[in-house]
Design a protein around this motif. Structure first.
Motif, mmCIF file in Angstrom:
data_model
loop_
_atom_site.group_PDB
_atom_site.id
_atom_site.type_symbol
_atom_site.label_atom_id
_atom_site.label_comp_id
_atom_site.label_asym_id
_atom_site.label_seq_id
_atom_site.Cartn_x
_atom_site.Cartn_y
_atom_site.Cartn_z
ATOM 1 N N TRP A 139 47.729 -29.073 6.729
ATOM 2 C CA TRP A 139 46.530 -28.247 6.818
ATOM 3 C C TRP A 139 45.819 -28.154 5.472
ATOM 4 O O TRP A 139 44.577 -28.133 5.426
ATOM 5 C CB TRP A 139 46.875 -26.858 7.333
ATOM 6 N N SER A 140 46.562 -28.100 4.363
ATOM 7 C CA SER A 140 45.921 -28.066 3.038
ATOM 8 C C SER A 140 45.116 -29.328 2.796
ATOM 9 O O SER A 140 44.003 -29.280 2.254
ATOM 10 C CB SER A 140 46.981 -27.890 1.947
ATOM 11 N N THR A 141 45.676 -30.459 3.187
ATOM 12 C CA THR A 141 44.950 -31.728 3.045
ATOM 13 C C THR A 141 43.654 -31.708 3.848
ATOM 14 O O THR A 141 42.580 -32.108 3.345
ATOM 15 C CB THR A 141 45.835 -32.893 3.519
ATOM 16 N N TYR A 142 43.728 -31.246 5.076
ATOM 17 C CA TYR A 142 42.532 -31.210 5.925
ATOM 18 C C TYR A 142 41.513 -30.190 5.415
ATOM 19 O O TYR A 142 40.306 -30.459 5.421
ATOM 20 C CB TYR A 142 42.937 -30.883 7.360
ATOM 21 N N PHE A 143 41.981 -29.034 4.938
ATOM 22 C CA PHE A 143 41.068 -28.016 4.420
ATOM 23 C C PHE A 143 40.333 -28.517 3.188
ATOM 24 O O PHE A 143 39.133 -28.271 2.996
ATOM 25 C CB PHE A 143 41.834 -26.740 4.083
ATOM 26 N N MET A 144 41.051 -29.216 2.301
ATOM 27 C CA MET A 144 40.395 -29.771 1.110
ATOM 28 C C MET A 144 39.355 -30.818 1.499
ATOM 29 O O MET A 144 38.300 -30.927 0.867
ATOM 30 C CB MET A 144 41.450 -30.378 0.178
ATOM 31 N N PHE A 145 39.642 -31.581 2.538
ATOM 32 C CA PHE A 145 38.666 -32.567 3.030
ATOM 33 C C PHE A 145 37.411 -31.872 3.564
ATOM 34 O O PHE A 145 36.291 -32.324 3.337
ATOM 35 C CB PHE A 145 39.305 -33.421 4.123
ATOM 36 N N ILE A 146 37.604 -30.737 4.243
ATOM 37 C CA ILE A 146 36.470 -30.016 4.819
ATOM 38 C C ILE A 146 35.564 -29.426 3.739
ATOM 39 O O ILE A 146 34.342 -29.605 3.759
ATOM 40 C CB ILE A 146 36.967 -28.885 5.755
ATOM 41 N N VAL A 147 36.158 -28.725 2.765
ATOM 42 C CA VAL A 147 35.345 -28.002 1.780
ATOM 43 C C VAL A 147 34.762 -28.905 0.712
ATOM 44 O O VAL A 147 33.764 -28.553 0.061
ATOM 45 C CB VAL A 147 36.169 -26.895 1.118
ATOM 46 N N SER A 148 35.356 -30.092 0.508
ATOM 47 C CA SER A 148 34.842 -30.984 -0.527
ATOM 48 C C SER A 148 33.962 -32.092 0.036
ATOM 49 O O SER A 148 33.370 -32.833 -0.715
ATOM 50 C CB SER A 148 36.013 -31.609 -1.301
ATOM 51 N N SER A 150 25.729 -17.871 6.045
ATOM 52 C CA SER A 150 25.557 -17.550 4.620
ATOM 53 C C SER A 150 26.296 -16.274 4.215
ATOM 54 O O SER A 150 25.861 -15.532 3.326
ATOM 55 C CB SER A 150 24.061 -17.420 4.274
ATOM 56 N N LEU A 151 27.434 -16.003 4.866
ATOM 57 C CA LEU A 151 28.249 -14.847 4.508
ATOM 58 C C LEU A 151 29.238 -15.176 3.397
ATOM 59 O O LEU A 151 29.790 -14.269 2.772
ATOM 60 C CB LEU A 151 29.023 -14.341 5.737
ATOM 61 N N VAL A 152 29.451 -16.481 3.166
ATOM 62 C CA VAL A 152 30.400 -16.937 2.160
ATOM 63 C C VAL A 152 29.651 -17.789 1.142
ATOM 64 O O VAL A 152 28.868 -18.669 1.528
ATOM 65 C CB VAL A 152 31.532 -17.770 2.812
ATOM 66 N N PRO A 153 29.844 -17.553 -0.175
ATOM 67 C CA PRO A 153 29.152 -18.363 -1.190
ATOM 68 C C PRO A 153 29.617 -19.811 -1.163
ATOM 69 O O PRO A 153 30.699 -20.133 -0.660
ATOM 70 C CB PRO A 153 29.526 -17.660 -2.501
ATOM 71 N N SER A 154 28.810 -20.679 -1.705
ATOM 72 C CA SER A 154 29.113 -22.112 -1.705
ATOM 73 C C SER A 154 30.095 -22.454 -2.823
ATOM 74 O O SER A 154 29.797 -23.220 -3.738
ATOM 75 C CB SER A 154 27.827 -22.926 -1.868
ATOM 76 N N GLY A 195 40.878 -20.281 12.689
ATOM 77 C CA GLY A 195 40.391 -19.981 11.344
ATOM 78 C C GLY A 195 39.272 -20.907 10.902
ATOM 79 O O GLY A 195 38.323 -20.470 10.228
ATOM 80 N N ILE A 196 39.373 -22.173 11.259
ATOM 81 C CA ILE A 196 38.294 -23.111 10.918
ATOM 82 C C ILE A 196 36.985 -22.658 11.556
ATOM 83 O O ILE A 196 35.918 -22.679 10.923
ATOM 84 C CB ILE A 196 38.668 -24.538 11.371
ATOM 85 N N GLY A 197 37.069 -22.210 12.805
ATOM 86 C CA GLY A 197 35.870 -21.733 13.484
ATOM 87 C C GLY A 197 35.287 -20.494 12.827
ATOM 88 O O GLY A 197 34.066 -20.385 12.658
ATOM 89 N N VAL A 198 36.164 -19.545 12.421
ATOM 90 C CA VAL A 198 35.693 -18.308 11.785
ATOM 91 C C VAL A 198 35.024 -18.597 10.448
ATOM 92 O O VAL A 198 33.914 -18.119 10.165
ATOM 93 C CB VAL A 198 36.866 -17.323 11.605
ATOM 94 N N VAL A 199 35.686 -19.379 9.594
ATOM 95 C CA VAL A 199 35.146 -19.656 8.261
ATOM 96 C C VAL A 199 33.886 -20.511 8.343
ATOM 97 O O VAL A 199 32.906 -20.274 7.612
ATOM 98 C CB VAL A 199 36.221 -20.340 7.393
ATOM 99 N N LYS A 200 33.870 -21.499 9.228
ATOM 100 C CA LYS A 200 32.678 -22.330 9.394
ATOM 101 C C LYS A 200 31.491 -21.484 9.864
ATOM 102 O O LYS A 200 30.353 -21.675 9.417
ATOM 103 C CB LYS A 200 32.960 -23.456 10.397
#
Length: 412
Positions: free
Chosen positions: A403-412, A347-351, A336-341
């Motif tokens: 995973w929530s902790t890591y996802f928040m680190f990635i997007v922020s 530029s398929l996903v807004p910032s 999932g990280i690979g797909v969303v990244k």
């Protein structure tokens, strides 16, 4: 937001599920017998035909608009990716662990469908309300977060009942056909042996591939194999697909509810007439919401009742449970990280960090509890499903938190 606070936030939905599951288990005990086998089947039918369509339709009608469809168009693609990748990993798991035939559909369902409903609807708003949340102003974060969570639940329900439901139905019907064929062959062999035990014109023997439980008929006069043309093969496969897939099963009640809710949400005239405090027909929307609120607790109680049967005599393979846990909490989140990244890079996903967080979270959820409903409908693997749910939801408090902790680190 500290790790301890995040751990508590992510643990709350899991604890709620486990508490209600324990209550369902208690109500199904022989001494209590409130949620017996017959009662569970009746309540399950209510959930399938009434509660879940109301839940999906009412929430989608309130949250979806034409503008949000344009903005959030990638979410259906992302959820479809979770189902396809989960199915592929589930198929690989079946080939590796070789579980009993009747569990194949259940394993595919658990690997494909995540809990896209109550988990995001509890986790995302709870994170928004925290003072150290990385997603900005709490009220605005809560408003957008609920929209994302409700849309995730509605789209997930469409794919669950349109995709996973049919996979489990086809697997169940195939097993029933194989059992019927095996019984017919055994019956025919007995009749032949009884009528002429010394001079059999045909002999029934088991094949080397005992996993398929089929039998081969060896004739004394063997005919040469006929070559089948490529167009004939295509026609045969299309005929098999059309016979296994019918519109009645594709358009399950929850799918119809999602279609109705989507139509109401994107049509301003109908939306203004039915949704809102000043809407003339707001009583219809309130009634649907009231029915929908009963869906998740009812389903969780049934899962707890089915767990009693599983604890008494379930033969769920250990490696199948381990494989499902690995698929849902390790392999799928990494993919999932690979797909969303990749989607962000293209530029398929807004910032929008909150939107990106929800997309990532969809890959790291426990199996959908509706899998138990489907297993109960087909009468195949319901006790094994309860055992799988017990272990996967037990690990969810740790896995979802990390995973929530890591996802928040990635997007922020």
């Amino acid at each position: 937001m500290g790790f301890l606070n995040l751990f508590l936030v992510a643990s709350f939905p899991v604890i709620k599920v486990l508490l209600i599951t324990a209550l369902g288990l208690f109500l199904a005990l022989d001494g209590v017998s409130i949620l017996g086998n017959d009662a569970r089947k009746i309540v399950n039918q209510l959930g399938f035909y009434v509660f879940f369509p109301s839940l999906v339709g009412s929430n989608l009608a309130k949250s979806i608009t034409f503008e949000s469809v344009v903005k959030l168009w990638f979410m259906p693609v992302n959820i479809l990716a979770t189902f396809i990748l989960g199915s592929a990993l589930g198929w690989i798991l079946i080939k590796i662990t070789r579980p009993p035939k009747y569990m194949e559909g259940l394993i595919l369902g658990c690997c494909s469908a995540g809990n896209l409903g109550n988990f995001p609807m509890i986790i995302v708003p709870a994170i928004c309300k925290e003072k150290d949340s990385p997603f900005g102003e709490p009220d605005l974060c809560y408003q957008y977060g609920m929209t994302y969570a409700v849309l995730s639940m509605a789209i997930g329900a469409v794919f669950l009942w349109g995709y996973v439901y049919n996979i489990m139905r086809i697997c169940s019907s195939r097993i029933q056909k194989e059992d019927t064929t095996s019984n017919d062959i055994l019956k025919a062999s007995r009749e032949i042996s009884e009528s002429d035990p010394n001079n059999l014109s045909e002999t029934l023997i088991p094949t080397e591939d005992t996993m398929d439980d089929k039998y081969t008929i060896l004739l004394s006069d063997e005919e040469p194999e006929k070559k089948v043309s490529f167009p004939s093969k295509i026609k045969h496969h299309l005929r098999v697909i059309s016979s296994n897939l019918n519109l009645k099963s594709v358009f399950a009640p929850s799918t119809i509810g999602a279609i109705v809710g989507f139509f109401i949400g994107v049509t301003p005239q109908i939306r203004n007439f039915t949704i809102g405090n000043d809407a003339p027909l707001r009583v219809v929307e309130d009634s649907a919401t009231m029915l929908g609120d009963a869906a998740i607790p009812t389903m969780t109680l049934i899962m707890g009742g089915n767990l009693l049967k599983g604890l008494k005599g379930s033969s769920t393979p250990v490696w199948s449970i381990v494989g499902i846990v690995v698929v849902r909490y390790i392999l799928l989140p990494v993919l999932g990280i690979g797909v969303v990244k990749a989607a962000i890079h293209l530029s398929l996903v807004p910032s929008d960090s909150l939107y990106q967080f929800v997309l990532l979270l969809q890959y790291a959820l426990p199996p959908a509890m509706n899998i138990g409903t489907i297993a109960q409908l087909f009468g195949s693997g319901e006790s094994e499903c309860s055992v799988i749910m017990l272990w996967t939801y037990g690990f969810a408090s740790i896995a979802v938190t990390l995973w929530s902790t890591y996802f928040m680190f990635i997007v922020s």
